[in-house]
Structures are given as C-alpha cells and as structure tokens.
Design a protein around this motif. Structure first.
Motif, mmCIF file in Angstrom:
data_model
loop_
_atom_site.group_PDB
_atom_site.id
_atom_site.type_symbol
_atom_site.label_atom_id
_atom_site.label_comp_id
_atom_site.label_asym_id
_atom_site.label_seq_id
_atom_site.Cartn_x
_atom_site.Cartn_y
_atom_site.Cartn_z
ATOM 1 N N PHE A 1 0.811 -1.214 0.000
ATOM 2 C CA PHE A 1 0.000 0.000 0.000
ATOM 3 C C PHE A 1 0.850 1.272 0.000
ATOM 4 N N VAL A 2 2.036 1.237 0.599
ATOM 5 C CA VAL A 2 2.906 2.417 0.599
ATOM 6 C C VAL A 2 3.355 2.736 -0.829
ATOM 7 N N LEU A 3 3.771 1.712 -1.569
ATOM 8 C CA LEU A 3 4.188 1.895 -2.955
ATOM 9 C C LEU A 3 3.024 2.358 -3.819
ATOM 10 N N VAL A 4 1.832 1.784 -3.607
ATOM 11 C CA VAL A 4 0.660 2.150 -4.405
ATOM 12 C C VAL A 4 0.295 3.612 -4.182
ATOM 13 N N TYR A 5 0.316 4.073 -2.933
ATOM 14 C CA TYR A 5 -0.003 5.476 -2.661
ATOM 15 C C TYR A 5 1.058 6.405 -3.257
ATOM 16 N N GLU A 6 2.309 5.988 -3.254
ATOM 17 C CA GLU A 6 3.361 6.787 -3.875
ATOM 18 C C GLU A 6 3.127 6.898 -5.383
ATOM 19 N N LEU A 7 2.727 5.791 -6.005
ATOM 20 C CA LEU A 7 2.407 5.817 -7.430
ATOM 21 C C LEU A 7 1.240 6.755 -7.722
ATOM 22 N N LEU A 8 0.186 6.665 -6.913
ATOM 23 C CA LEU A 8 -0.993 7.508 -7.127
ATOM 24 C C LEU A 8 -0.664 8.986 -6.999
ATOM 25 N N ASP A 9 0.203 9.325 -6.061
ATOM 26 C CA ASP A 9 0.575 10.734 -5.884
ATOM 27 C C ASP A 9 1.375 11.264 -7.067
ATOM 28 N N GLU A 10 2.094 10.393 -7.762
ATOM 29 C CA GLU A 10 2.851 10.825 -8.936
ATOM 30 C C GLU A 10 1.977 10.822 -10.194
ATOM 31 N N VAL A 11 1.033 9.901 -10.272
ATOM 32 C CA VAL A 11 0.167 9.809 -11.451
ATOM 33 C C VAL A 11 -0.841 10.953 -11.485
ATOM 34 N N ILE A 12 -1.414 11.288 -10.327
ATOM 35 C CA ILE A 12 -2.466 12.309 -10.258
ATOM 36 C C ILE A 12 -2.082 13.360 -9.211
ATOM 37 N N ASP A 13 -2.220 14.622 -9.597
ATOM 38 C CA ASP A 13 -1.951 15.728 -8.678
ATOM 39 C C ASP A 13 -3.163 16.642 -8.654
ATOM 40 N N PHE A 14 -3.788 16.762 -7.486
ATOM 41 C CA PHE A 14 -4.982 17.601 -7.302
ATOM 42 C C PHE A 14 -6.074 17.260 -8.324
ATOM 43 N N GLY A 15 -6.169 15.960 -8.661
ATOM 44 C CA GLY A 15 -7.217 15.508 -9.569
ATOM 45 C C GLY A 15 -6.855 15.541 -11.032
ATOM 46 N N TYR A 16 -5.673 16.066 -11.359
ATOM 47 C CA TYR A 16 -5.249 16.167 -12.753
ATOM 48 C C TYR A 16 -4.164 15.126 -13.049
ATOM 49 N N VAL A 17 -4.259 14.492 -14.203
ATOM 50 C CA VAL A 17 -3.316 13.439 -14.583
ATOM 51 C C VAL A 17 -1.968 14.059 -14.934
ATOM 52 N N GLN A 18 -0.893 13.475 -14.386
ATOM 53 C CA GLN A 18 0.463 13.931 -14.688
ATOM 54 C C GLN A 18 1.143 12.999 -15.683
ATOM 55 N N THR A 19 1.164 11.715 -15.391
ATOM 56 C CA THR A 19 1.733 10.727 -16.312
ATOM 57 C C THR A 19 1.228 9.344 -15.931
ATOM 58 N N THR A 20 1.134 8.462 -16.933
ATOM 59 C CA THR A 20 0.801 7.054 -16.675
ATOM 60 C C THR A 20 1.856 6.150 -17.292
ATOM 61 N N SER A 21 3.032 6.701 -17.546
ATOM 62 C CA SER A 21 4.123 5.939 -18.135
ATOM 63 C C SER A 21 4.962 5.285 -17.042
ATOM 64 N N THR A 22 5.071 3.971 -17.094
ATOM 65 C CA THR A 22 5.886 3.246 -16.114
ATOM 66 C C THR A 22 7.338 3.695 -16.184
ATOM 67 N N GLU A 23 7.817 3.954 -17.385
ATOM 68 C CA GLU A 23 9.214 4.355 -17.566
ATOM 69 C C GLU A 23 9.487 5.711 -16.905
ATOM 70 N N VAL A 24 8.574 6.673 -17.076
ATOM 71 C CA VAL A 24 8.745 7.998 -16.466
ATOM 72 C C VAL A 24 8.658 7.908 -14.948
ATOM 73 N N LEU A 25 7.739 7.080 -14.449
ATOM 74 C CA LEU A 25 7.532 6.975 -13.000
ATOM 75 C C LEU A 25 8.746 6.388 -12.285
ATOM 76 N N LYS A 26 9.554 5.599 -12.978
ATOM 77 C CA LYS A 26 10.733 5.006 -12.340
ATOM 78 C C LYS A 26 11.706 6.064 -11.829
ATOM 79 N N SER A 27 11.634 7.277 -12.381
ATOM 80 C CA SER A 27 12.527 8.357 -11.941
ATOM 81 C C SER A 27 12.049 9.008 -10.655
ATOM 82 N N TYR A 28 10.773 8.769 -10.273
ATOM 83 C CA TYR A 28 10.199 9.462 -9.113
ATOM 84 C C TYR A 28 9.767 8.522 -7.993
#
Length: 451
Positions: free
Chosen positions: A108-135
């Motif tokens: 659940f800690v990893l999942v919440y970290e992913l959600l915070d990077e994918v969506i910010d204040f309700g707006y989509v930031q990225t859904t790319s696994t490759e981009v998320l690996k940097s954050y």
C-alpha cells in the motif's frame, strides 16, 4: 479532473482510497458499492461503467476481480476517466507483478506513492511506467505467484508446444530476481477478439477481428528491437493503408482494414519488409492495434434448433463444432441461450462420456447456460434441453427464443493468420541473448448464432 480514486474488493472492502479535492463526501465508496451491488435499473443485471448519484459522477472498471473507481462532480469525458482507470491498474501491475487484493495490501505504501505521482490535485500527470521510475523509489513486496488461482489471466498462455515460465505475467518491472540479478526477457502477445454473427441456416452474416500486439519488456538498457510481421501483409482495401503505404504484396493473404502504432514505433522499413523498429519503454504497452473484416474461418460453428415436442413442451438442440487443429485446445467455453418467457422447467441431456460440462437454467432471466471446461480442435459437442411451459405458445416458438451467444479463449491460435516472423534485439555483447516469448490468443468478443 477527478475528485477521488479508490479500489474496492469484491466484498466492498476499501483497499486504497485517495481524496484529491475534498469535493465529494468520504462515504462515497460505500454509496458506490451499495448502488453497484443492488443495481436493478432498466432491467440490467450489472451497473454501467458510468452513473450519477446525488450529483456525483461515478466511473468504474473491473480489473482482476477488483473495482477501480473515480468520482467527480465535474462534467468530464467518461472515456478519458475509464482509460485513466485502466492505465492506473496497468501501472500498478507493472510495479507489483501480480494485481490482486493481497498484493495491494502488502504494497500500500508503494501504491499510494504511485498515485501521488500519477495524479496531482485531480489532474493526470503521467501514466508511463518508464517515467515513474525516476520518481518512485519504494521496492515492491513480491507476492508468491504460486498462490494465484490456476484459471487466471496467466493460465490461458500455459498451453501449446512451448510452455511459458510460471512468472511470465507475474513479474515486476522494477524488482530483481533472487540474488540481485535481473532475467533478461521480453514477451510479445498477439491477442485477437473476434465478432461473428451466423444466420439461422449457418451462413456468416458479419465477421470482424479486433487485434492488438502487446509487449512487455524486462530488458535492461532499453535496447532497440526489430519486430517482423508477415511479408504478404496488406493494409487497407486494395493494399493501401491509412498511412498511404503501398503494400509490398498487393492482395496479400493477410489483409487488415486499418491499424495504428505506439508512438515509440519507427515505420521507416515497414513499407518495404513489414518490420517495426522500436525502443520499448518499461512495462506493458500496445505496439499495434489492427482491425480486419476480410472473410476468415471462424473457430467454432454453432447449430441451434428449437421445436415443439408436444403440449406445453419443446426441445432445444445445441451443437458446437471446433474448426481448428486437433493440436489446439480452447478453454473456458461458455454458451447461453434465452428461452421463451413462459418456460418454467428445463431438463438437460449431455452426450455419453461428456466430461467437464456444466448446465444450468437461470429462471429469473429465462436463459440456458452451458459451460465446457475445454474443447479439442476437430471435436463436436451436443446438448439437448427439454423445456416445460406454463402456457401454450401462440406464435412461432423460434421468434421467442435465442439468439445463442458464446464466449471462449483459444491459446496459440489466431484467426487472422498475422504472425511474428522474428524478433531481433540489438546485441550489447557476443554473449547477450535474452529470452524471447511470442504468444497468440483468440477470444470471443461477440459470437452469436440466430435461430
């Protein structure tokens, strides 16, 4: 723009919940689950993917037995939100390897970290696994794949002459193998969903294939890949594609109506030798989508007959013939047929020696159901059902029954004959030789026979 995102189990337990804007009440998950569980509007059995309750829009998709849900009070595109939910589920699966309730709770800690990077204040930031690996820096806690049910998404690939390793679809793109090493391998899936409508006399009225080539890469360094398809492949009517490529084979044996490609695919040599060059991003992604309406040989033939068998009685005969090689086996075959509304009782009769068959009469929906665990190519199966009515039929009984619909999955078979000729990976060294897996699966989208 979404207000909330949450994931519910089949029991309605709240596994993941994130409120981005505070516009919707905290009890929205309970409201949603009660509405979905007791949905009885417009005679439908299941809730639609989008509905509104008290000025709150609910969007949901079912993935691996879990409900992925988003809420908003705003007027947003339903297709956009549903696609976002599918992509979130895919990203989570890329990281966890296995997508189920157990893996979500343990990570659940990893999942919440992913959600915070994918969506910010309700707006989509990225859904790319490759981009998320940097954050995203949390390591996943791996769930034992052996504890998964045997009939899952992975099981349909476990057949054929070349068996897949058990970890084929349960690996994380970020976790290493035991010992700190990462197994170099790549998976290519050609998945086709076919739609066929048969007339009452057995002729094909409509036929269509919706196909996709999916890839999942576990290669370090993202080497360039060369994927070769049929040389006699034609795209577009008359061999000209929507991209204005001229077919190298004219009227080839495989003709696609249209197709589209992932943004990472380079089409420089596609016009010449039908090869795709790409540098695959991390995680699972779609290399190519295609559609085909050219005539093809359907994998199953369905013959259905219903006739009166005396006062207040009728008999139904269903025959299924598998028109593919005996080396191929279809599984999870399910047939259903609506019967007249005044049917009160049904008795079934299977062939002698039939194994792995289930039959049922859903009285509430007035529907016959026939399940077959597997069907070997070239075989034929018959079901007889005797119907008892509460009143006499005053019309043609065939107009009050049917049509027959069928669902199935056939591993290592594709109706379009689209093939991967070879899969080349740019070599880093002389000893570099990663594993390559190519799999074919055909599924029913809408497979219907009129009576």
């Amino acid at each position: 723009m979404i207000s909330q995102f949450f994931v519910l189990s089949q029991r309605g337990d709240n596994i993941v919940f994130r409120d981005y804007r505070g516009e919707v009440s905290k009890g929205s998950a309970e409201i949603f689950f009660r509405k979905v569980k007791f949905w009885k509007e417009d005679g439908e059995e299941e809730a639609p993917p989008v509905f509104n309750v008290d000025s709150v829009n609910y969007f949901h998709v079912k993935v691996a037995g879990l409900l992925f849900v988003a809420t908003t009070r705003g007027n947003v595109s339903p297709s956009l939100v549903l696609e976002l939910l599918q992509r979130i589920a895919r990203v989570i699966k890329d990281y966890l390897g296995v997508l189920n309730e157990d893996s979500l709770r343990k990570n659940f800690v990893l999942v919440y970290e992913l959600l915070d990077e994918v969506i910010d204040f309700g707006y989509v930031q990225t859904t790319s696994t490759e981009v998320l690996k940097s954050y995203v820096f949390n390591e996943p806690i791996m769930v034992d794949a052996a504890r998964l049910p045997s009939l899952g998404a992975a099981a349909i690939f476990m057949q054929g002459t070349k068996k897949m390793p058990g970890t084929a679809v349960t690996k994380s793109v970020v976790a290493n193998e035991p010992g700190g090493r990462k197994r170099e391998e790549i998976f290519v899936d050609i998945i086709e969903k076919i739609s066929v409508t048969f007339s009452s006399s057995g002729y094909i009225l409509t036929s269509e294939i919706d196909g996709t080539i999916q890839m999942k890469s576990y290669l370090t360094g993202n080497p360039e890949i060369r994927l070769a398809l049929n040389e006699d492949l034609s795209i577009g009517r008359g061999g000209r594609s929507i991209y204005d490529y001229t077919s190298s084979a004219g009227g080839g044996s495989v003709m696609l109506d249209d197709c589209n490609f992932h943004e990472s695919v380079h089409l420089d040599s596609f016009d010449i030798d039908r090869t795709l060059n790409l540098v695959p991003p991390d995680g699972e992604f779609t290399v190519m989508n295609y559609r085909m309406t050219q005539e093809f040989r359907p994998p199953f033939r369905i013959n259905a007959l219903i006739e009166e068998a005396g006062p207040l009685k009728a008999e139904v005969i269903l025959k299924i013939r598998a028109d593919f090689s005996s080396t191929i086996t279809a599984n999870t075959v399910f047939v259903q047929m609506p019967v007249p509304a005044y049917t009160t009782r049904v008795s079934f009769e299977l062939e002698p020696g039939a194994v792995g068959n289930t039959t049922d009469f859903k009285e509430a929906n007035k529907r016959l159901e026939w399940g077959l665990k597997k069907i070997v190519g070239g075989s034929e199966h018959t079901l007889r059902a005797k119907l008892t009515f509460s009143q006499e039929s005053h019309a043609n009984i065939t107009r009050e029954a049917g049509p027959v619909s069928m669902t199935f999955t056939i591993p290592m078979y594709n109706a379009s004959r689209l093939q991967v000729r070879y899969l080349q990976i740019a070599k880093k060294s002389k000893t570099y030789n990663p594993y390559r897996w190519v799999r074919y699966v055909t599924q029913a989208n809408s497979y219907v026979a009129r009576i």
